[in-house]
Design an enzyme around this catalytic site. Sequence first.
Site, PDB file in Angstrom:
ATOM      1  CE1 TYR A   1     -27.238 -23.365 -29.783  1.00  0.00           C
ATOM      2  CE2 TYR A   1     -25.431 -22.047 -30.638  1.00  0.00           C
ATOM      3  CZ  TYR A   1     -26.252 -23.157 -30.728  1.00  0.00           C
ATOM      4  OH  TYR A   1     -26.068 -24.057 -31.733  1.00  0.00           O
TER       5      TYR A   1
ATOM      6  CG  ASP B   1      -8.874 -43.289 -26.243  1.00  0.00           C
ATOM      7  OD1 ASP B   1      -9.170 -42.598 -25.250  1.00  0.00           O
ATOM      8  OD2 ASP B   1      -9.615 -44.161 -26.709  1.00  0.00           O
TER       9      ASP B   1
ATOM     10  CE  LYS C   1     -15.291 -44.790 -20.791  1.00  0.00           C
ATOM     11  NZ  LYS C   1     -16.139 -44.322 -21.908  1.00  0.00           N
TER      12      LYS C   1
ATOM     13  CG  PHE D   1     -20.292 -54.747 -27.805  1.00  0.00           C
ATOM     14  CD1 PHE D   1     -19.618 -54.218 -28.889  1.00  0.00           C
ATOM     15  CD2 PHE D   1     -20.468 -53.954 -26.686  1.00  0.00           C
ATOM     16  CE1 PHE D   1     -19.144 -52.914 -28.865  1.00  0.00           C
ATOM     17  CE2 PHE D   1     -19.994 -52.650 -26.637  1.00  0.00           C
ATOM     18  CZ  PHE D   1     -19.325 -52.134 -27.742  1.00  0.00           C
TER      19      PHE D   1
ATOM     20  CG  PHE E   1     -12.228 -49.013 -27.190  1.00  0.00           C
ATOM     21  CD1 PHE E   1     -12.340 -49.964 -26.189  1.00  0.00           C
ATOM     22  CD2 PHE E   1     -13.253 -48.095 -27.344  1.00  0.00           C
ATOM     23  CE1 PHE E   1     -13.451 -49.990 -25.345  1.00  0.00           C
ATOM     24  CE2 PHE E   1     -14.354 -48.104 -26.495  1.00  0.00           C
ATOM     25  CZ  PHE E   1     -14.459 -49.064 -25.501  1.00  0.00           C
ATOM     26  CB  THR E   2     -15.936 -51.360 -29.320  1.00  0.00           C
ATOM     27  OG1 THR E   2     -16.028 -50.505 -28.178  1.00  0.00           O
ATOM     28  CG2 THR E   2     -15.659 -52.790 -28.851  1.00  0.00           C
TER      29      THR E   2
ATOM     30  NE  ARG F   1     -15.843 -54.989 -24.013  1.00  0.00           N
ATOM     31  CZ  ARG F   1     -16.253 -53.860 -24.623  1.00  0.00           C
ATOM     32  NH1 ARG F   1     -15.676 -52.713 -24.368  1.00  0.00           N
ATOM     33  NH2 ARG F   1     -17.217 -53.877 -25.517  1.00  0.00           N
TER      34      ARG F   1
HETATM   35  N1  PM9 Z   1     -15.670 -47.012 -23.135  1.00  0.00           N
HETATM   36  C1  PM9 Z   1     -16.387 -48.679 -21.619  1.00  0.00           C
HETATM   37  O1  PM9 Z   1     -17.279 -49.185 -20.953  1.00  0.00           O
HETATM   38  C2  PM9 Z   1     -18.108 -47.140 -22.719  1.00  0.00           C
HETATM   39  C3  PM9 Z   1     -18.943 -48.049 -23.522  1.00  0.00           C
HETATM   40  S1  PM9 Z   1     -18.188 -48.874 -24.885  1.00  0.00           S
HETATM   41  C4  PM9 Z   1     -18.266 -50.469 -24.347  1.00  0.00           C
HETATM   42  O2  PM9 Z   1     -15.185 -49.028 -21.537  1.00  0.00           O
HETATM   43  C5  PM9 Z   1     -12.036 -45.664 -24.774  1.00  0.00           C
HETATM   44  C6  PM9 Z   1     -10.706 -46.201 -24.390  1.00  0.00           C
HETATM   45  C7  PM9 Z   1     -13.183 -46.063 -24.133  1.00  0.00           C
HETATM   46  C8  PM9 Z   1     -14.441 -45.545 -24.543  1.00  0.00           C
HETATM   47  C9  PM9 Z   1     -15.648 -45.979 -23.957  1.00  0.00           C
HETATM   48  C10 PM9 Z   1     -14.461 -44.599 -25.597  1.00  0.00           C
HETATM   49  C11 PM9 Z   1     -15.745 -44.015 -26.080  1.00  0.00           C
HETATM   50  C12 PM9 Z   1     -13.290 -44.232 -26.198  1.00  0.00           C
HETATM   51  N2  PM9 Z   1     -12.094 -44.772 -25.781  1.00  0.00           N
HETATM   52  O3  PM9 Z   1     -18.344 -44.065 -24.314  1.00  0.00           O
HETATM   53  O4  PM9 Z   1     -18.374 -42.501 -26.216  1.00  0.00           O
HETATM   54  O5  PM9 Z   1     -13.082 -46.941 -23.131  1.00  0.00           O
HETATM   55  O6  PM9 Z   1     -17.771 -41.660 -23.987  1.00  0.00           O
HETATM   56  O7  PM9 Z   1     -16.213 -43.099 -25.163  1.00  0.00           O
HETATM   57  C13 PM9 Z   1     -16.693 -47.586 -22.524  1.00  0.00           C
HETATM   58  P1  PM9 Z   1     -17.770 -42.829 -24.913  1.00  0.00           P
END
Ligand code: PM9
Length: 472
Positions: free
Chosen positions: A85, A228, A271, A462, A137-138, A395
């Site tokens: 843990y 980011d 990523k 979305f 970004f979303t 997008r």
């Molecule tokens: N990006 C993408 O497909 C995952 C789903 S949101 C449509 O591009 C950036 C630049 C991203 C991102 C996720 C996140 C969030 C933060 N910054 O998906 O929570 O492209 O790991 O990261 C998606 P998490």
Amino acid sequence: MSPHQIQTAGQQSSRRSWAEPWKIKMVEPLRMIGRAERERALSDAGFNTFLLRSDDVYIDLLTDSGTGAMSDRQWAGMMLGDESYAGSRNFYHLEAAIQEYYGYRHIVPTHQGRGAEHLISQVAITEGQHVPGNMYFTTTRVHQELAGGVFVDVIIDEAHDPEHLHPFKGNIDLAKLEALIERVGADNIAYVSVAGTVNMAGGQPVSMANIKDVRALCTLHGIRLFLDATRMVENAFFIQEREPGYADTPIAAILKEFCSHTDGAWMSAKKDNLANIGGWLAVNDEGLYEELRNLVVVYEGLHTYGGLAGRDMEALAIGITECVQDDYVRSRIGQVRYLGDLLVDWGIPIVLPIGGHAIFLDARRFYPHLAQDHFPAQTLAAELYLDSGIRSMERGIASAGRDPVTGEHQYPKLELTRLTIPRRVYTQAHMDVTAESIKAVFDGRGEVRGLRMVHEPKYLRFFQCRFERLGG
Ligand code: PM9
């Protein structure tokens, strides 16, 4: 290099192909269902590709998030998970890898990127403060808004033009940032939020010169600068390729130099970092770290696991060392370009220059007869799935959501359908099949009618909204 690509610092005069610096050891069968089944699946999914079952998808280009193939070393690392843990040894491996390759002092793990975005937004934003950034970004923006922040787009104008060949379309416009500081005062700016690369602009990079200038401006006004870093390795590749003086600098060194101009970073490790799950926050300031390390236990888990299993942290630590290798990054972006070049050669409108993680179809030029209210990019994603079972992502207007003050749709200039390439997963033949399907959809574009939204969730609509075909 094809003629639509911009001139680059390290450009070769004779053709030399790239190839992946790995070979395939394990495969996963793909299934392609028939057209009638795809019609039914799409209708059941409300014409939203997020709501399809993956079993009904042939080539999955929805996202590059958590969809990459891990290496044999990463899988071996999974067996070395220390599931204690507290104080798992895998956390210390992860911490050391982030410190070595990104250069930040203090690390907080999170379950994925938005967990990190949540924490930094809660800690660093005071109600009513502005958060300038290089395009929204979303998930980033929703966490900034939920913390009481007001996002302000300060990216250069060229980023909103899908045809402009600026080599660093992710750059922050210094004049826009200065004007905001002048207008609201430095105290009313929580921090500057810079993403490398810029996802919604088409995976476009930020130059080293630009981040240095932004740093200088932030220092002058006492404003913090956070990165980011989700696709910052890919950003480093573009600096190496395009920015004078970096052609002989390894990607790992460029990455570290870039990060050194910022005060901290959040990361979706799904990523660049080649993990199927994970995220992290990294900062240099001791006081800020103390706050983040405290808040993480409320939302994610103890500060030495942050919602991750020990085995996931180990795979992630190994993924970090693999993702900064020059030959790997070159082949990763090479594959994206291979697909993009085919489409350009066939006259299909895409965002240029070709970015790091995806090809973005320009739905406005693809379907000039569709109004933006009729969701052209969503329509295109649906049509592509119907043609071949290939899954892409909208997008455009659906992703942009509503203005938090007026409640009206936000109308982004870019109305795009993203074909996102998972890392180390598909072959060049999959890219050929994808390009041919897009060509078929392009050839039938005149007959297509748009969609109307019939179900709209409150947050990040979305992901879960539903549509019906216009005209039944
Ligand atoms: N990006 C993408 O497909 C995952 C789903 S949101 C449509 O591009 C950036 C630049 C991203 C991102 C996720 C996140 C969030 C933060 N910054 O998906 O929570 O492209 O790991 O990261 C998606 P998490």
